[in-house]
Design an enzyme around this catalytic site. Sequence first.
Site, PDB file in Angstrom:
ATOM      1  N   LYS A 119       5.015 -11.003   3.443  1.00  0.00           N
ATOM      2  CA  LYS A 119       3.231 -11.185   3.274  1.00  0.00           C
ATOM      3  C   LYS A 119       3.132 -11.741   1.617  1.00  0.00           C
ATOM      4  CE  LYS A 119      -0.048  -8.319   3.261  1.00  0.00           C
ATOM      5  NZ  LYS A 119      -0.609  -8.409   2.051  1.00  0.00           N
ATOM      6  N   SER A 166       1.014  -1.074   0.153  1.00  0.00           N
ATOM      7  CA  SER A 166       0.401   0.029   0.086  1.00  0.00           C
ATOM      8  C   SER A 166       0.931   1.520   0.092  1.00  0.00           C
ATOM      9  CB  SER A 166      -1.106   0.169   1.029  1.00  0.00           C
ATOM     10  OG  SER A 166      -0.100  -0.696   2.578  1.00  0.00           O
ATOM     11  N   GLU A 182      -9.201  -9.318   3.048  1.00  0.00           N
ATOM     12  CA  GLU A 182      -9.804  -7.840   3.228  1.00  0.00           C
ATOM     13  C   GLU A 182     -10.559  -8.539   2.555  1.00  0.00           C
ATOM     14  OE1 GLU A 182      -6.880  -5.998   1.460  1.00  0.00           O
ATOM     15  OE2 GLU A 182      -7.057  -3.871   0.598  1.00  0.00           O
TER      16      GLU A 182
HETATM   17  O1  KIV Z   1      -0.481  -3.142   1.217  1.00  0.00           O
HETATM   18  C1  KIV Z   1      -1.185  -3.538   2.369  1.00  0.00           C
HETATM   19  O2  KIV Z   1      -1.302  -2.257   3.146  1.00  0.00           O
HETATM   20  C2  KIV Z   1      -1.976  -4.342   2.608  1.00  0.00           C
HETATM   21  C3  KIV Z   1      -2.956  -4.367   4.078  1.00  0.00           C
HETATM   22  C4  KIV Z   1      -4.483  -3.573   3.637  1.00  0.00           C
HETATM   23  C5  KIV Z   1      -3.518  -6.003   4.507  1.00  0.00           C
HETATM   24  O3  KIV Z   1      -1.814  -5.709   2.242  1.00  0.00           O
END
Ligand code: KIV
Length: 278
Positions: free
Chosen positions: A113, A45, A182
């Site tokens: 992640k 993000s 999400e």
């Molecule tokens: O990139 C990010 O901030 C995310 C969150 C919204 C979980 O993947």
Amino acid sequence: MRVTIGQLKEMKQKGEKIPMLTAYDYSTARFLDDTGIPIILVGDSLGMVVLGYESTIPVTMEDMLHHVKAVVRGTKRALIVGDMPLMTYHTSVSDALRNAARFIQEGGCQAIKLEGGEHMAETVRRIVECGIPVQGHIGLTPQSVHQLGGFKVVGRTPEAAVRLLNDARALEQAGAFSIVLETVPAPLARLITQKVSVPIIGIGAGPYCDGQVQVVHDLLGLYADFVPKHAKQYARLGEAIKAAVSDYIGEVKSGAFPTEKHSSTMDESILADLTRQG
Ligand code: KIV
């Protein structure tokens, strides 16, 4: 000593909610770490809230590593998760392994992640086998925003709901230590949270998940483009910044800043000599 993935699993077992936030820079990460937040995500993000892109799609490995290193330097206690950008884990398992390892070796974070469910399970399994903890991410997966047709709720049809539950189970089986869920209807998120043994961290997935994650800019009112439905603004730092900067401009123009307090002095005789020399 940093929070471990084992401690996060224990929190789920004890019914203790897990708060998680994003961070992208040293100073913010320090503030977050001081609060005792157990887990910080350096999310892709950052492409939107820090770099000003319209989506997370343009974010690169180099962008991510640059920010992961800053967040790691700013923290001592939180578990830091680095978010793998689009196409850094899709082309082959060996590319995924190499890039996951860069996050840990160069970035210094403790986990990665990646987005995707059943179809990513084998990749997750192989990364975990290398000793790198993986957090899954299913439901609305922003890297697939064009495939999904926009930032929409996922899992409302019977087929989509079954698919989501299977995705969560596949990630659990593959060894993911946690899963981000999400933009999923709250009742479905509750069912998945009950059926899966690893912590489910929701964002726009209602109150029944094991934990919640938010983008720190949304929480603090620092992102001016839009406020997502799932976000709650706990502060309006954007407004505070504008007020402070307006005060600064006013004081520079009026001469009220800087004062003697913000300035330094020197030996007057040196100045007198200089003045005499012309
Ligand atoms: O990139 C990010 O901030 C995310 C969150 C919204 C979980 O993947």
